[in-house]
Write a protein that holds these residues in place. Structure first.
Motif, PDB file in Angstrom:
ATOM      1  N   LEU A   1       0.858  -1.093  -0.061  1.00  0.00           N
ATOM      2  CA  LEU A   1       0.031   0.101  -0.159  1.00  0.00           C
ATOM      3  C   LEU A   1       0.868   1.256  -0.138  1.00  0.00           C
ATOM      4  O   LEU A   1       0.374   2.273  -0.665  1.00  0.00           O
ATOM      5  CB  LEU A   1      -0.722   0.000   1.314  1.00  0.00           C
ATOM      6  CG  LEU A   1      -1.707   1.285   1.498  1.00  0.00           C
ATOM      7  CD1 LEU A   1      -2.807   1.517   0.343  1.00  0.00           C
ATOM      8  CD2 LEU A   1      -2.248   1.216   2.956  1.00  0.00           C
ATOM      9  N   LEU A   2       1.831   1.385   0.990  1.00  0.00           N
ATOM     10  CA  LEU A   2       2.740   2.380   0.894  1.00  0.00           C
ATOM     11  C   LEU A   2       3.483   2.727  -0.474  1.00  0.00           C
ATOM     12  O   LEU A   2       3.609   3.822  -0.920  1.00  0.00           O
ATOM     13  CB  LEU A   2       3.710   2.178   2.124  1.00  0.00           C
ATOM     14  CG  LEU A   2       3.190   2.314   3.604  1.00  0.00           C
ATOM     15  CD1 LEU A   2       4.336   1.865   4.553  1.00  0.00           C
ATOM     16  CD2 LEU A   2       2.660   3.659   3.807  1.00  0.00           C
TER      17      LEU A   2
ATOM     18  N   GLU B   1       2.347   1.937  -3.200  1.00  0.00           N
ATOM     19  CA  GLU B   1       1.120   2.427  -4.151  1.00  0.00           C
ATOM     20  C   GLU B   1       1.199   3.849  -3.903  1.00  0.00           C
ATOM     21  O   GLU B   1       0.960   4.796  -4.999  1.00  0.00           O
ATOM     22  CB  GLU B   1      -0.127   1.729  -3.949  1.00  0.00           C
ATOM     23  CG  GLU B   1      -1.176   2.104  -4.315  1.00  0.00           C
ATOM     24  CD  GLU B   1      -2.615   1.579  -3.943  1.00  0.00           C
ATOM     25  OE1 GLU B   1      -3.501   2.240  -4.175  1.00  0.00           O
ATOM     26  OE2 GLU B   1      -2.793   0.324  -3.546  1.00  0.00           O
ATOM     27  N   VAL B   2       1.184   4.386  -2.685  1.00  0.00           N
ATOM     28  CA  VAL B   2       1.067   5.839  -2.442  1.00  0.00           C
ATOM     29  C   VAL B   2       2.038   6.540  -2.796  1.00  0.00           C
ATOM     30  O   VAL B   2       2.006   7.730  -3.305  1.00  0.00           O
ATOM     31  CB  VAL B   2       0.648   6.020  -1.009  1.00  0.00           C
ATOM     32  CG1 VAL B   2       0.564   7.499  -0.661  1.00  0.00           C
ATOM     33  CG2 VAL B   2      -0.542   5.337  -0.366  1.00  0.00           C
ATOM     34  N   LEU B   3       3.295   5.899  -2.718  1.00  0.00           N
ATOM     35  CA  LEU B   3       4.582   6.636  -2.938  1.00  0.00           C
ATOM     36  C   LEU B   3       4.507   6.810  -4.422  1.00  0.00           C
ATOM     37  O   LEU B   3       5.183   8.058  -4.905  1.00  0.00           O
ATOM     38  CB  LEU B   3       5.760   5.832  -2.329  1.00  0.00           C
ATOM     39  CG  LEU B   3       5.939   6.133  -0.934  1.00  0.00           C
ATOM     40  CD1 LEU B   3       6.984   4.704  -0.423  1.00  0.00           C
ATOM     41  CD2 LEU B   3       6.807   7.218  -0.624  1.00  0.00           C
ATOM     42  N   GLY B   4       4.068   5.846  -5.447  1.00  0.00           N
ATOM     43  CA  GLY B   4       4.634   6.021  -6.573  1.00  0.00           C
ATOM     44  C   GLY B   4       5.865   6.162  -7.084  1.00  0.00           C
ATOM     45  O   GLY B   4       6.848   5.258  -6.570  1.00  0.00           O
ATOM     46  N   ASP B   5       6.204   7.174  -7.667  1.00  0.00           N
ATOM     47  CA  ASP B   5       7.788   7.393  -8.009  1.00  0.00           C
ATOM     48  C   ASP B   5       8.442   8.291  -7.344  1.00  0.00           C
ATOM     49  O   ASP B   5       9.478   8.496  -7.254  1.00  0.00           O
ATOM     50  CB  ASP B   5       7.616   8.047  -9.485  1.00  0.00           C
ATOM     51  CG  ASP B   5       7.165   6.805 -10.552  1.00  0.00           C
ATOM     52  OD1 ASP B   5       7.381   5.879 -10.334  1.00  0.00           O
ATOM     53  OD2 ASP B   5       6.745   7.374 -11.703  1.00  0.00           O
ATOM     54  N   ARG B   6       7.794   8.871  -6.093  1.00  0.00           N
ATOM     55  CA  ARG B   6       8.160   9.768  -4.982  1.00  0.00           C
ATOM     56  C   ARG B   6       9.347   9.057  -3.920  1.00  0.00           C
ATOM     57  O   ARG B   6       8.902   8.012  -3.900  1.00  0.00           O
ATOM     58  CB  ARG B   6       7.233  10.480  -4.360  1.00  0.00           C
ATOM     59  CG  ARG B   6       6.309  11.390  -5.392  1.00  0.00           C
ATOM     60  CD  ARG B   6       5.024  12.098  -4.780  1.00  0.00           C
ATOM     61  NE  ARG B   6       4.374  11.059  -4.100  1.00  0.00           N
ATOM     62  CZ  ARG B   6       3.161  11.350  -3.099  1.00  0.00           C
ATOM     63  NH1 ARG B   6       3.220  12.746  -2.776  1.00  0.00           N
ATOM     64  NH2 ARG B   6       2.524  10.372  -2.979  1.00  0.00           N
ATOM     65  N   PRO B   7      10.190   9.854  -3.830  1.00  0.00           N
ATOM     66  CA  PRO B   7      11.026   9.001  -2.605  1.00  0.00           C
ATOM     67  C   PRO B   7      10.656   9.155  -0.984  1.00  0.00           C
ATOM     68  O   PRO B   7      10.760   8.311  -0.358  1.00  0.00           O
ATOM     69  CB  PRO B   7      12.316  10.093  -2.515  1.00  0.00           C
ATOM     70  CG  PRO B   7      11.649  11.322  -3.097  1.00  0.00           C
ATOM     71  CD  PRO B   7      10.416  10.937  -4.235  1.00  0.00           C
TER      72      PRO B   7
ATOM     73  N   HIS C   1      -5.339   8.552   1.833  1.00  0.00           N
ATOM     74  CA  HIS C   1      -5.504   7.541   0.994  1.00  0.00           C
ATOM     75  C   HIS C   1      -6.332   6.358   1.611  1.00  0.00           C
ATOM     76  O   HIS C   1      -7.279   5.945   0.831  1.00  0.00           O
ATOM     77  CB  HIS C   1      -4.064   6.884   0.433  1.00  0.00           C
ATOM     78  CG  HIS C   1      -4.278   6.038  -0.490  1.00  0.00           C
ATOM     79  ND1 HIS C   1      -4.350   6.127  -1.784  1.00  0.00           N
ATOM     80  CD2 HIS C   1      -4.145   4.595  -0.570  1.00  0.00           C
ATOM     81  CE1 HIS C   1      -4.405   5.146  -2.497  1.00  0.00           C
ATOM     82  NE2 HIS C   1      -3.929   4.363  -1.716  1.00  0.00           N
ATOM     83  N   LEU C   2      -5.904   6.076   2.772  1.00  0.00           N
ATOM     84  CA  LEU C   2      -6.661   4.848   3.447  1.00  0.00           C
ATOM     85  C   LEU C   2      -8.009   5.196   3.514  1.00  0.00           C
ATOM     86  O   LEU C   2      -9.139   4.274   3.280  1.00  0.00           O
ATOM     87  CB  LEU C   2      -6.210   4.334   4.707  1.00  0.00           C
ATOM     88  CG  LEU C   2      -4.846   3.596   5.025  1.00  0.00           C
ATOM     89  CD1 LEU C   2      -4.374   3.666   6.196  1.00  0.00           C
ATOM     90  CD2 LEU C   2      -5.236   2.353   4.475  1.00  0.00           C
ATOM     91  N   GLN C   3      -8.538   6.392   4.133  1.00  0.00           N
ATOM     92  CA  GLN C   3      -9.747   6.833   4.312  1.00  0.00           C
ATOM     93  C   GLN C   3     -10.506   7.059   2.961  1.00  0.00           C
ATOM     94  O   GLN C   3     -11.835   6.899   3.015  1.00  0.00           O
ATOM     95  CB  GLN C   3      -9.783   8.277   5.077  1.00  0.00           C
ATOM     96  CG  GLN C   3      -9.333   7.875   6.418  1.00  0.00           C
ATOM     97  CD  GLN C   3      -9.001   9.021   7.242  1.00  0.00           C
ATOM     98  OE1 GLN C   3      -9.217  10.245   6.692  1.00  0.00           O
ATOM     99  NE2 GLN C   3      -9.147   9.046   8.787  1.00  0.00           N
TER     100      GLN C   3
ATOM    101  N   VAL D   1       9.936   7.084   4.140  1.00  0.00           N
ATOM    102  CA  VAL D   1      10.762   7.309   3.205  1.00  0.00           C
ATOM    103  C   VAL D   1      10.903   5.992   2.411  1.00  0.00           C
ATOM    104  O   VAL D   1      11.087   4.821   2.886  1.00  0.00           O
ATOM    105  CB  VAL D   1      12.474   7.425   3.838  1.00  0.00           C
ATOM    106  CG1 VAL D   1      13.411   7.479   2.822  1.00  0.00           C
ATOM    107  CG2 VAL D   1      12.167   8.814   4.451  1.00  0.00           C
ATOM    108  N   LYS D   2      10.626   5.951   1.168  1.00  0.00           N
ATOM    109  CA  LYS D   2      10.708   4.758   0.174  1.00  0.00           C
ATOM    110  C   LYS D   2      11.973   3.837   0.525  1.00  0.00           C
ATOM    111  O   LYS D   2      11.896   2.791   0.595  1.00  0.00           O
ATOM    112  CB  LYS D   2      10.785   5.190  -1.182  1.00  0.00           C
ATOM    113  CG  LYS D   2      10.288   4.058  -2.238  1.00  0.00           C
ATOM    114  CD  LYS D   2       9.790   4.654  -3.515  1.00  0.00           C
ATOM    115  CE  LYS D   2       9.213   3.640  -4.358  1.00  0.00           C
ATOM    116  NZ  LYS D   2       9.084   4.313  -5.876  1.00  0.00           N
TER     117      LYS D   2
END
Length: 199
Positions: free
Chosen positions: A115-116, A118-124, A134-136, A176-177
């Motif tokens: 899930l994390l 998924e939320v992060l995507g390409d971001r660090p 996002h969860l809510q 942090v990814k």
């Protein structure tokens, strides 16, 4: 043994925090009701709210007097703090909001890590507040706070950084990814030994 003690202390701290929140809400509601009661229904304009203004001034003066007394005689805190804690614990029984024994549940560790990502995507990195939103948005974590989410993530062994900067937003708690743990590897079952042929 130390882990058990830490958990018990955390539970007591959560209980006290929840009680203080309820107590503060009750006191604020009572003060607001008292101020509103000063409004005159038989008058109009500023004259109608003069009583409210006077009551606000009295509340502010009372708060200042308490602050002044504590600054003047700090020893008062030895009596005030235990009384406040006692009132906070008692407040738990007067409100539907109870302190949870455990942090709110999340799915399995691997599901949370996915899930994390998924939320992060390409971001660090990502802020916890965005993860919670996002969860809510998916109908999960209703009524949670960022502190609830942080407690559960840390319980799963997922590190939460204290100051994470994302875009133009100020630094706050986040993920942090690069620090995310890897997904669990399924355990390989060892093949059963083949019996040696009898001669």
């Amino acid at each position: 043994m130390s882990g058990t003690k830490t958990t018990a202390m955390q539970r007591r701290a959560r209980t006290l925090t929840a009680g203080q929140r309820i107590l503060a809400r009750h006191l604020t509601a009572r003060a607001a009701a008292w101020v509103r009661a000063g409004r005159r229904t038989d008058l109009d304009g500023v004259a109608a709210i003069l009583g409210c203004i006077l009551r606000l001034i009295l509340l502010a003066a009372g708060a200042y007097a308490v602050w002044w007394l504590i600054r003047r005689w700090p020893v008062i805190l030895w009596a005030v703090v235990p009384l406040w804690c006692w009132a906070a614990i008692r407040a738990l029984g007067t409100d539907d909001e109870q302190a949870p024994e455990e942090p709110p549940a999340l799915p399995s560790r691997d599901a949370v890590i996915l899930l994390l990502h998924e939320v992060l995507g390409d971001r660090p990195a990502v802020h916890l507040s965005e993860v919670l939103t996002h969860l809510q948005s998916k109908g999960q974590a209703k009524g949670w706070t960022v502190a609830d989410l942080r407690a559960r993530l840390e319980a799963l062994g997922i590190p939460v950084e204290l100051k994470v900067k994302v875009g133009r937003k100020g630094p706050t708690r986040g993920i942090v990814k690069a620090a995310l743990p890897p997904l669990s590897q399924p355990e390989e079952t060892e093949p059963s030994p083949v019996p040696s042929p009898t001669v």
